[in-house]
Design an enzyme around this catalytic site. Structure first.
Site, PDB file in Angstrom:
ATOM      1  N   GLY A  15       0.804  -1.223   0.000  1.00 24.32           N
ATOM      2  CA  GLY A  15       0.000   0.000   0.000  1.00 24.32           C
ATOM      3  C   GLY A  15       0.838   1.275   0.000  1.00 24.32           C
ATOM      4  O   GLY A  15       1.884   1.364  -0.653  1.00 24.32           O
ATOM      5  N   ILE A  16       0.368   2.248   0.767  1.00 25.52           N
ATOM      6  CA  ILE A  16       0.989   3.580   0.798  1.00 25.52           C
ATOM      7  C   ILE A  16       2.423   3.509   1.338  1.00 25.52           C
ATOM      8  O   ILE A  16       3.332   4.173   0.832  1.00 25.52           O
ATOM      9  CB  ILE A  16       0.117   4.525   1.665  1.00 25.52           C
ATOM     10  CG1 ILE A  16      -1.219   4.802   0.954  1.00 25.52           C
ATOM     11  CG2 ILE A  16       0.858   5.819   1.984  1.00 25.52           C
ATOM     12  CD1 ILE A  16      -2.272   5.489   1.826  1.00 25.52           C
ATOM     13  N   GLY A  91      -1.136   1.084   9.742  1.00 24.52           N
ATOM     14  CA  GLY A  91      -2.491   1.215  10.258  1.00 24.52           C
ATOM     15  C   GLY A  91      -3.413   0.138   9.728  1.00 24.52           C
ATOM     16  O   GLY A  91      -3.128  -0.532   8.735  1.00 24.52           O
ATOM     17  N   TYR A 154     -11.463   4.930  14.262  1.00 26.00           N
ATOM     18  CA  TYR A 154     -10.500   5.340  13.227  1.00 26.00           C
ATOM     19  C   TYR A 154     -10.525   6.858  13.057  1.00 26.00           C
ATOM     20  O   TYR A 154      -9.474   7.502  13.033  1.00 26.00           O
ATOM     21  CB  TYR A 154     -10.879   4.637  11.918  1.00 26.00           C
ATOM     22  CG  TYR A 154      -9.938   4.866  10.748  1.00 26.00           C
ATOM     23  CD1 TYR A 154      -8.767   4.131  10.616  1.00 26.00           C
ATOM     24  CD2 TYR A 154     -10.241   5.799   9.756  1.00 26.00           C
ATOM     25  CE1 TYR A 154      -7.922   4.311   9.527  1.00 26.00           C
ATOM     26  CE2 TYR A 154      -9.408   5.998   8.665  1.00 26.00           C
ATOM     27  CZ  TYR A 154      -8.246   5.249   8.554  1.00 26.00           C
ATOM     28  OH  TYR A 154      -7.410   5.437   7.477  1.00 26.00           O
ATOM     29  N   PRO A 184      -4.715  11.430   3.497  1.00 21.06           N
ATOM     30  CA  PRO A 184      -5.199  11.031   2.170  1.00 21.06           C
ATOM     31  C   PRO A 184      -6.712  10.856   2.135  1.00 21.06           C
ATOM     32  O   PRO A 184      -7.332  10.513   3.147  1.00 21.06           O
ATOM     33  CB  PRO A 184      -4.523   9.673   1.938  1.00 21.06           C
ATOM     34  CG  PRO A 184      -3.474   9.539   2.988  1.00 21.06           C
ATOM     35  CD  PRO A 184      -3.929  10.366   4.149  1.00 21.06           C
ATOM     36  N   ILE A 187      -7.709   5.770  -1.139  1.00 22.41           N
ATOM     37  CA  ILE A 187      -6.569   5.344  -1.956  1.00 22.41           C
ATOM     38  C   ILE A 187      -6.739   3.854  -2.251  1.00 22.41           C
ATOM     39  O   ILE A 187      -7.116   3.075  -1.359  1.00 22.41           O
ATOM     40  CB  ILE A 187      -5.231   5.594  -1.208  1.00 22.41           C
ATOM     41  CG1 ILE A 187      -5.128   7.055  -0.736  1.00 22.41           C
ATOM     42  CG2 ILE A 187      -4.034   5.209  -2.079  1.00 22.41           C
ATOM     43  CD1 ILE A 187      -5.214   8.105  -1.838  1.00 22.41           C
TER      44      ILE A 187
END
Ligand code: NAD
Length: 247
Positions: A15-16, A91, A154, A184, A187
């Site tokens: 991912g990111i 996360g 969250y 962000p 995504i």
């Protein structure tokens, strides 16, 4: 842009985090990254970083466990050298109506995001302070700004991360350490792909950009903040979000 620098990336296996670890490596940084229960993708990411000619160490670390994250920061410094950049990103999330959220659910999300990022920043901050330079980037979310149904822990954690970022930026900037956040929008990563397809399509349809962002687009924002063109960002929360929240 980052030649000779050492970056610690949490959640760097996919991912990111993975996209950012690769972008930092391509810009000349050596990389220490951690992940949780993601050995195969972590090995693939490690191989890609090596192929870019950079040094890399990775480990399975639960960032919610403060002793474990402290050991990992020390391991990265011992293997690669003093940490110049922290990309505080690891996360996960759960989706549940507010009334069903248990203390364990709450702790599971808030401990990884807010507590995990807070103390990982503290582990690297002490060395940065001694050296009088460094860059910390915390990954928040546009959901911490606008909220959303069934993800209260969250949203609370991500709003907390933006607040923590501003608080630390005040203490850190006079000492040569820049602290910023990225919030962000949606995504295209496993985090979003796990949501029902109808939810994904409905979300895209009402986004001004008409699509989810890519992990590479967030990595580009991280590179801006970490690199020589990011010098005047202090306590900022940059939000590449396809127009989901405009401010
Ligand atoms: P992802 O699921 O693709 O990757 C998550 C990464 O974090 C993995 O490397 C995983 O191993 C690691 N991780 C998870 N829990 C961990 C723990 N307890 N300790 C150590 N590592 C852990 O998710 P992603 O979309 O790349 O998310 C990265 C960050 O971006 C998260 O903080 C997420 O909240 C944030 N974010 C994502 C989006 C999105 O739409 N994808 C939007 C806003 C913010």
């Amino acid at each position: 842009m980052l030649t000779g620098q050492i970056a610690l990336v949490t959640g760097g296996s996919r991912g990111i985090g993975r996209a950012t670890a690769l972008a930092f490596a391509a810009a000349g940084a050596d990389i220490g990254f951690c992940h949780i229960d993601d050995a195969d993708t972590a090995a693939a990411t490690e191989a890609e970083i090596r192929a870019l000619g950079r040094r890399v160490v990775s480990a399975r670390v639960d960032v919610a466990d403060i002793a474990e994250s402290r050991r990992f920061a020390a391991q990265v410094e011992a293997a690669l050298g003093p940490i110049d950049i922290l990309f505080n990103n690891a996360g996960s999330n759960i989706t549940k109506p507010f009334e069903d959220i248990t203390e364990a659910d709450f702790d599971g999300v808030v401990d990884v995001h807010l507590k995990g990022m807070f103390f990982m920043a503290q582990h690297v901050y002490r060395g940065m302070r001694e050296r009088g330079r460094g860059c910390i980037i915390n990954v928040a979310s546009q959901l911490g700004i606008k909220g959303g149904p069934n993800i209260a822990p969250y949203c609370a954690a991500k709003a907390g991360i933006a607040g923590f970022t501003r608080a630390l930026a005040w203490e850190a900037a006079p000492r040569g350490i820049r602290v910023n956040a990225i919030a962000p929008g949606p995504i295209d990563t496993d985090l979003v792909r796990r949501r029902p397809l109808e939810w994904q399509e409905a979300f895209k349809a009402r986004l001004p950009a008409g699509r989810f962002g890519t992990a590479d687009e967030i990595a580009a924002t991280a590179l801006l903040l970490a690199g020589p063109h990011g010098g005047y960002y202090v306590g900022a929360t940059l939000s590449p979000n396809g127009g989901d929240v405009m401010h």
